[in-house]
Design an enzyme around this catalytic site. Structure first.
Site, PDB file in Angstrom:
ATOM      1  N   LEU A  33      11.499  62.403 -34.386  1.00 27.62           N
ATOM      2  CA  LEU A  33      10.447  63.382 -34.126  1.00 27.62           C
ATOM      3  C   LEU A  33      10.059  64.150 -35.397  1.00 27.62           C
ATOM      4  O   LEU A  33      10.830  64.222 -36.359  1.00 27.62           O
ATOM      5  CB  LEU A  33      10.898  64.356 -33.044  1.00 27.62           C
ATOM      6  CG  LEU A  33      11.039  63.751 -31.642  1.00 27.62           C
ATOM      7  CD1 LEU A  33      11.724  64.737 -30.710  1.00 27.62           C
ATOM      8  CD2 LEU A  33       9.686  63.337 -31.085  1.00 27.62           C
ATOM      9  N   GLY A  37      13.783  65.615 -40.124  1.00 30.76           N
ATOM     10  CA  GLY A  37      14.396  65.502 -41.449  1.00 30.76           C
ATOM     11  C   GLY A  37      14.232  64.142 -42.103  1.00 30.76           C
ATOM     12  O   GLY A  37      14.900  63.846 -43.103  1.00 30.76           O
ATOM     13  N   SER A 106       6.738  57.000 -35.721  1.00 29.78           N
ATOM     14  CA  SER A 106       6.714  55.677 -35.060  1.00 29.78           C
ATOM     15  C   SER A 106       7.337  55.758 -33.659  1.00 29.78           C
ATOM     16  O   SER A 106       8.408  55.211 -33.421  1.00 29.78           O
ATOM     17  CB  SER A 106       7.402  54.618 -35.924  1.00 29.78           C
ATOM     18  OG  SER A 106       8.651  55.029 -36.433  1.00 29.78           O
TER      19      SER A 106
END
Length: 198
Positions: A33, A37, A106
């Site tokens: 998400l 990071g 993605s």
């Protein structure tokens, strides 16, 4: 369109380019998400590998959308096209003997699987950058979660659009519990322990 096109075989092969660089070439695909990071870890890994004399390049989601894919929206169809184009670019980098660090939300398994199938079996490493939603909302470095929750951003993954968690990722790093440096060490250990790097 394709009937008059023919793949041009090059005299210098992928294997020859890998020998020139002194290592195998492959894609490390960071999925997760927004704010988890991915880019931070990829940058630290890139710096670490560079210091070891390893040839890498980062394909970053925002950077690609600013340039190559600036004609695409965040609809499901355009997300698929975004990843398709990135996959083809990544394949060219791998052919050039470069290790690709690709950082893309993605969200759909089918799109990630499409890229995996572009590569040879050992040339695609999926890294799931896991992070709790509470942490993401608190972290929110770009202010995107706040905007999405206020209805200012449509098609925002994790809020108004789905994210399909990888079923069998090669590596899982949890940034709710681990620092970026620890995540990088985990990924490097995987690369050396599995023969990707010597």
């Amino acid at each position: 369109m394709g009937s008059n096109l023919f793949w041009h075989q090059q005299d210098v092969t992928k294997r020859a380019r890998q020998l020139l660089h002194g290592h195998k070439s492959f894609v490390i695909w960071f999925t997760g998400l927004s704010g988890s990071g991915k880019s931070t870890i990829a940058n630290k890994l890139d710096r670490s590998l560079y210091r070891k004399g390893i040839s890498t390049y980062i394909l970053d989601g925002d950077n690609i959308r600013i340039g190559l894919n600036n004609d695409l929206t965040f609809s499901q169809e355009d997300r698929a096209e975004n990843i398709r184009r990135v996959g083809e670019v990544a394949r060219l980098f791998v052919d050039a003997g470069i290790i690709v660090l690709a950082t893309f939300v993605s969200p759909y398994r089918a799109d990630r699987e499409y890229v995996r199938k572009l590569m040879n079996k050992t040339e695609f490493i999926e890294v799931y950058v896991k992070c709790k939603m509470d942490t993401l909302k608190a972290r929110d470095p770009k202010g995107l979660y706040k905007k999405a929750m206020n209805g200012e951003i449509e098609n925002f993954t994790g809020i108004s659009d789905p994210y399909e968690v990888p079923e069998k990722p090669d590596i899982v790093v949890d940034t709710s519990m681990m620092s970026a440096s620890v995540c990088v060490k985990q990924i490097e250990n995987f690369l050396f322990n599995n023969g990707y790097l010597k």
